[in-house]
Write a protein that holds these residues in place. Structure first.
Motif, PDB file in Angstrom:
ATOM      1  N   GLU A 149       0.468  -1.403   0.146  1.00 32.83           N
ATOM      2  CA  GLU A 149      -0.105  -0.028  -0.162  1.00 32.83           C
ATOM      3  C   GLU A 149       0.580   1.182   0.151  1.00 32.83           C
ATOM      4  O   GLU A 149       0.565   2.201  -1.168  1.00 32.83           O
ATOM      5  CB  GLU A 149      -0.906   0.368   1.312  1.00 32.83           C
ATOM      6  N   ARG A 150       1.770   1.249   0.873  1.00 31.65           N
ATOM      7  CA  ARG A 150       2.719   2.627   0.778  1.00 31.65           C
ATOM      8  C   ARG A 150       3.158   3.142  -1.004  1.00 31.65           C
ATOM      9  O   ARG A 150       3.773   3.730  -0.762  1.00 31.65           O
ATOM     10  CB  ARG A 150       3.942   2.380   2.011  1.00 31.65           C
ATOM     11  N   GLU A 151       3.973   1.970  -1.371  1.00 32.33           N
ATOM     12  CA  GLU A 151       4.069   1.955  -2.602  1.00 32.33           C
ATOM     13  C   GLU A 151       3.386   2.593  -3.793  1.00 32.33           C
ATOM     14  O   GLU A 151       4.085   3.003  -4.431  1.00 32.33           O
ATOM     15  CB  GLU A 151       4.900   0.814  -3.155  1.00 32.33           C
ATOM     16  N   LYS A 152       2.658   1.705  -3.469  1.00 26.35           N
ATOM     17  CA  LYS A 152       0.893   2.398  -4.374  1.00 26.35           C
ATOM     18  C   LYS A 152       0.507   3.966  -4.181  1.00 26.35           C
ATOM     19  O   LYS A 152       0.516   5.344  -4.722  1.00 26.35           O
ATOM     20  CB  LYS A 152      -0.580   1.684  -4.258  1.00 26.35           C
ATOM     21  N   GLU A 153       0.868   4.422  -2.348  1.00 25.37           N
ATOM     22  CA  GLU A 153       0.440   5.021  -2.350  1.00 25.37           C
ATOM     23  C   GLU A 153       2.332   6.354  -2.821  1.00 25.37           C
ATOM     24  O   GLU A 153       1.807   8.045  -2.947  1.00 25.37           O
ATOM     25  CB  GLU A 153       0.437   5.545  -0.660  1.00 25.37           C
ATOM     26  N   MET A 154       3.019   5.837  -2.817  1.00 26.88           N
ATOM     27  CA  MET A 154       4.246   7.024  -3.360  1.00 26.88           C
ATOM     28  C   MET A 154       3.841   7.352  -4.724  1.00 26.88           C
ATOM     29  O   MET A 154       4.144   7.991  -5.185  1.00 26.88           O
ATOM     30  CB  MET A 154       4.941   6.592  -2.702  1.00 26.88           C
ATOM     31  N   LEU A 203       1.382   7.401  -6.739  1.00 27.80           N
ATOM     32  CA  LEU A 203       0.263   8.359  -7.139  1.00 27.80           C
ATOM     33  C   LEU A 203       0.543   9.610  -6.461  1.00 27.80           C
ATOM     34  O   LEU A 203       0.466  10.505  -6.967  1.00 27.80           O
ATOM     35  CB  LEU A 203      -1.159   7.591  -5.716  1.00 27.80           C
ATOM     36  N   LYS A 204       1.436   9.569  -5.009  1.00 26.09           N
ATOM     37  CA  LYS A 204       2.513  11.128  -5.366  1.00 26.09           C
ATOM     38  C   LYS A 204       3.098  12.054  -6.016  1.00 26.09           C
ATOM     39  O   LYS A 204       2.913  13.095  -6.019  1.00 26.09           O
ATOM     40  CB  LYS A 204       2.300  11.001  -3.930  1.00 26.09           C
ATOM     41  N   ALA A 206       0.699  12.527  -8.657  1.00 26.32           N
ATOM     42  CA  ALA A 206      -0.317  13.728  -8.788  1.00 26.32           C
ATOM     43  C   ALA A 206       0.338  15.159  -9.584  1.00 26.32           C
ATOM     44  O   ALA A 206       1.084  15.531  -8.926  1.00 26.32           O
ATOM     45  CB  ALA A 206      -0.439  14.142  -6.838  1.00 26.32           C
ATOM     46  N   GLY A 207      -0.941  15.761 -10.118  1.00 24.59           N
ATOM     47  CA  GLY A 207      -0.245  16.683 -10.783  1.00 24.59           C
ATOM     48  C   GLY A 207       0.481  16.771 -12.254  1.00 24.59           C
ATOM     49  O   GLY A 207       0.414  18.134 -12.308  1.00 24.59           O
ATOM     50  N   LEU A 208       0.599  15.976 -12.556  1.00 26.41           N
ATOM     51  CA  LEU A 208       1.337  15.724 -13.487  1.00 26.41           C
ATOM     52  C   LEU A 208       1.205  16.196 -14.364  1.00 26.41           C
ATOM     53  O   LEU A 208       1.971  16.613 -15.418  1.00 26.41           O
ATOM     54  CB  LEU A 208       1.462  14.321 -13.344  1.00 26.41           C
ATOM     55  N   TRP A 209      -0.006  16.178 -14.702  1.00 25.98           N
ATOM     56  CA  TRP A 209      -0.501  17.139 -16.334  1.00 25.98           C
ATOM     57  C   TRP A 209      -1.635  18.474 -15.422  1.00 25.98           C
ATOM     58  O   TRP A 209      -1.955  19.016 -16.664  1.00 25.98           O
ATOM     59  CB  TRP A 209      -1.763  15.925 -16.845  1.00 25.98           C
ATOM     60  N   LYS A 210      -1.260  18.936 -14.983  1.00 25.68           N
ATOM     61  CA  LYS A 210      -2.014  20.832 -14.523  1.00 25.68           C
ATOM     62  C   LYS A 210      -1.748  21.305 -15.516  1.00 25.68           C
ATOM     63  O   LYS A 210      -2.770  22.618 -15.841  1.00 25.68           O
ATOM     64  CB  LYS A 210      -1.406  20.473 -12.721  1.00 25.68           C
TER      65      LYS A 210
END
Length: 98
Positions: free
Chosen positions: A64-69, A71-72, A75-79
Motif C-alpha cells: 500500500e505504501r508503494e501504491k501511495e508513493m 500516486l503522489k 499527482a499534478g503531473l498534467w496540471k
C-alpha cells in the motif's frame, strides 16, 4: 595478516546476513523448478537469491505504501497541460447517449 582481517570481516558479514534472514519452505510446480534451475545456472546465483528477488519485487509492487508513493509522484503531473478535455463535459455527453 590482512587476509585474516578480511576473512574475519567476511565471516562477520555472513553471520549477520544468515541471522537476519528467516527460513521458509515453498511448494512449486515441476515446471517452475526447471525454470528456476535454468535461471539460477544462467545467472550464476542461487535459487534462494532469485526467489528473494522475486518476493521483494512482488511486495514492492503490491504494498500500500508503494501504491501511495506512486500516486503522489504522479499527482499534478498534467496540471499545466492545456490540451486535456474537460472531463465533466465528456461525461455529460456520454451520459446523453446512454
Amino acid at each position: 595478516m590482512s587476509e585474516l582481517i578480511l576473512t574475519l570481516r567476511a565471516y562477520t558479514l555472513l553471520t549477520y546476513i544468515i541471522e537476519a534472514m528467516k527460513r521458509t519452505q515453498i511448494y512449486i510446480s515441476e515446471k517452475m523448478k526447471e525454470e528456476l534451475d535454468a535461471l539460477s545456472q544462467k545467472r550464476g546465483i542461487s535459487k534462494s537469491e532469485i526467489i528473494r528477488e522475486a518476493v521483494t519485487e512482488y511486495i514492492s509492487q503490491h504494498s500500500e505504501r508503494e501504491k501511495e508513493m506512486r500516486l503522489k509522484t504522479g499527482a499534478g503531473l498534467w496540471k499545466h497541460k492545456k490540451d486535456i478535455p474537460d472531463l465533466s463535459k465528456l461525461r455529460k455527453e456520454f451520459e446523453r447517449f446512454s
